[in-house]
Design an enzyme around this catalytic site. Structure first.
Site, PDB file in Angstrom:
ATOM      1  N   TRP A   1      -0.779 -72.294 103.893  1.00  0.00           N
ATOM      2  CA  TRP A   1       0.551 -71.284 102.765  1.00  0.00           C
ATOM      3  C   TRP A   1      -0.353 -71.032 101.384  1.00  0.00           C
ATOM      4  O   TRP A   1      -1.011 -71.077 100.656  1.00  0.00           O
ATOM      5  CB  TRP A   1       1.595 -72.204 102.496  1.00  0.00           C
TER       6      TRP A   1
ATOM      7  N   ASP B   1       3.997 -81.150 102.367  1.00  0.00           N
ATOM      8  CA  ASP B   1       4.844 -80.388 102.419  1.00  0.00           C
ATOM      9  C   ASP B   1       5.785 -79.940 103.573  1.00  0.00           C
ATOM     10  O   ASP B   1       5.606 -80.096 104.422  1.00  0.00           O
ATOM     11  CB  ASP B   1       3.865 -78.723 102.195  1.00  0.00           C
TER      12      ASP B   1
ATOM     13  N   LYS C   1      14.738 -72.893 103.832  1.00  0.00           N
ATOM     14  CA  LYS C   1      14.845 -72.054 105.446  1.00  0.00           C
ATOM     15  C   LYS C   1      16.480 -72.607 106.111  1.00  0.00           C
ATOM     16  O   LYS C   1      17.330 -72.723 106.885  1.00  0.00           O
ATOM     17  CB  LYS C   1      13.854 -72.163 106.239  1.00  0.00           C
TER      18      LYS C   1
HETATM   19  C1  LMR Z   1       6.756 -67.808 102.858  1.00  0.00           C
HETATM   20  O1  LMR Z   1       5.943 -68.476 103.776  1.00  0.00           O
HETATM   21  O2  LMR Z   1       6.974 -66.928 103.725  1.00  0.00           O
HETATM   22  C2  LMR Z   1       7.553 -68.293 102.102  1.00  0.00           C
HETATM   23  O3  LMR Z   1       7.894 -70.154 102.294  1.00  0.00           O
HETATM   24  C3  LMR Z   1       8.388 -67.811 101.217  1.00  0.00           C
HETATM   25  C4  LMR Z   1       7.467 -67.915  99.972  1.00  0.00           C
HETATM   26  O4  LMR Z   1       7.548 -69.103  99.086  1.00  0.00           O
HETATM   27  O5  LMR Z   1       6.601 -67.773  99.909  1.00  0.00           O
END
Ligand code: LMR
Length: 397
Positions: free
Chosen positions: A131, A212, A247
């Site tokens: 992420w 996570d 989510k």
């Molecule tokens: C994403 O990865 O799109 C979500 O977790 C929202 C974010 O805060 O990035």
């Protein structure tokens, strides 16, 4: 004057796309950047279970006094039940403590600050890719961020041998960031045997897992998606979990998550938790109540919980349908390249393998917004926008 020398920040790789999308005047633009669930009509609905819990709270809530640093106590217990199941040995042995925190990001930041202030650990290993905000959160707290290999571009699959070999090079006390389920961005998860191997390696090398866990219930189900976490917690003495209900309860703007610490015994876990609370005091004192009250109200009421589970199932199934339709529609629009690997991915995202140039063309020429890594939010697809998306992808391939 101190602000005159401040340089402009780079656009956020995910949230910056939403800003650009909003400013785009084209009528058939599509935002598949940020991970937000949309229903078939393209709306992000408030769940019925959430509305019912809010009605109850409006009628019954009697005070807006401060919460403790750890938030709503009933919520924290309910979080542990969802994460570990009611009878897991970490619960039986009082080795687990949870504090409500603002969303997944807030929970991860609390974890990182706690580690920096109160432990000797200074390094966290994250998957490549991961992420986009992980580097940002951990780096801001002062942790050194290292990467372990995870994804093999040629096979569009997991590179498990490489993952194990990179983690074998970590030092005792290093943190290892693991995605509980629905890996973001690849959608590729470990199976039970692989989870056990990772758990055994963490035990052998004295590595500390930080989960996570932002998509529980978006893969196969609430309990099924927690199998990896539960198995690791059966093996290693210490771990942390940062979870989010953005989510799976659709509570994006309530910023509701939690930081959970599991210690080797009750005393060590409780001492660590006391420092997590003091970390929270320094960061934001105590959390806002509303999201925690919504979740704890739903989970404490059998009918509301059943309603929530059915709404979660509906979201999960719609995403799975869109995933299948996406693969089929690409073929229908003349794409000959094999995209069947997308069907194997879990959760909200599809890791498409599209290049940065192709991603740029999708946005500039067709108004289709996806993340620069090629990550597409399948949860934002509908039967209506599917032709626009697939025609655009066919044109840039
Ligand atoms: C994403 O990865 O799109 C979500 O977790 C929202 C974010 O805060 O990035």
């Amino acid at each position: 004057m101190i602000f005159s020398l401040v340089e402009r920040a780079a656009a956020d790789p995910i949230l910056g796309l939403t800003d650009a999308f909003k400013a785009d005047k084209r009528a058939n633009k599509v935002n598949l950047g940020v991970g937000i669930y949309k229903d078939e009509s393209g709306q992000t609905p408030i769940l019925k279970s959430v509305k019912a819990a809010e009605a109850k709270l409006l009628a019954e809530e009697s005070s807006k006094s401060y919460l403790g640093m750890e938030g709503v106590l009933a919520y924290n217990k309910a979080v542990q039940g969802l994460l570990f199941g009611e009878n897991h040995n970490v619960i039986q042995h009082n080795r687990v403590f949870t504090a409500q925190a603002p969303g997944g990001t807030g929970s991860l930041r609390v974890a990182a600050e706690f580690v920096m202030r109160h432990t000797s650990s200074r390094t966290i290993w994250v998957s490549n890719p991961t992420w986009a905000n992980h580097q940002n959160i951990f780096g801001s707290a002062g942790l050194e961020v290292k990467q372990y290999r995870y994804y093999k571009a040629e096979s569009h699959g997991l590179d498990f041998e490489a993952m194990l070999s990179d983690l074998a090079a970590a030092n005792a006390g290093d943190l290892v960031l693991l995605h509980g389920c629905c890996h973001n961005p690849t959608g590729i998860d470990l199976n039970s045997m692989q989870w056990q191997q990772v758990a055994d390696l963490c035990l052998e090398k004295a590595l500390v897992p930080l989960f996570d866990f932002a998509y529980q219930g978006f893969g196969e189900g609430v309990d099924e998606d927690a199998q990896g976490l539960r198995l690791v917690a059966n093996t290693v003495p210490e771990l942390m979990v940062a979870n989010s209900f953005s989510k799976n309860f659709g509570l994006y703007n309530e910023r509701i998550g939690a930081i959970t610490v599991v210690g080797n015994n009750e005393t060590q876990a409780s001492n660590s938790f006391s420092q997590i609370k003091s970390t929270i005091r320094a960061l934001y004192s105590n959390p806002p109540a509303h999201g925690g009250l919504i979740v704890s109200t739903i989970l404490a009421d059998n009918e509301l919980k059943a309603l929530w589970l059915s709404e979660l199932q509906e979201m999960r199934e719609r995403i799975a349908q869109m995933r299948a339709l996406f693969v089929q529609s690409l073929k229908d629009y003349g794409v000959t390249q094999d995209f069947s690997f997308i069907s194997e991915q879990n959760g909200m995202f599809s890791f498409s393998g599209l290049s940065k140039t192709q991603v740029g063309r999708l946005r500039d020429e067709f108004g289709v917004y996806i993340v620069g890594s090629g990550r597409i939010s399948v949860a934002g697809m509908t039967k209506t926008n599917m032709p626009v998306i697939c025609k655009a992808i066919a044109a840039v391939l």
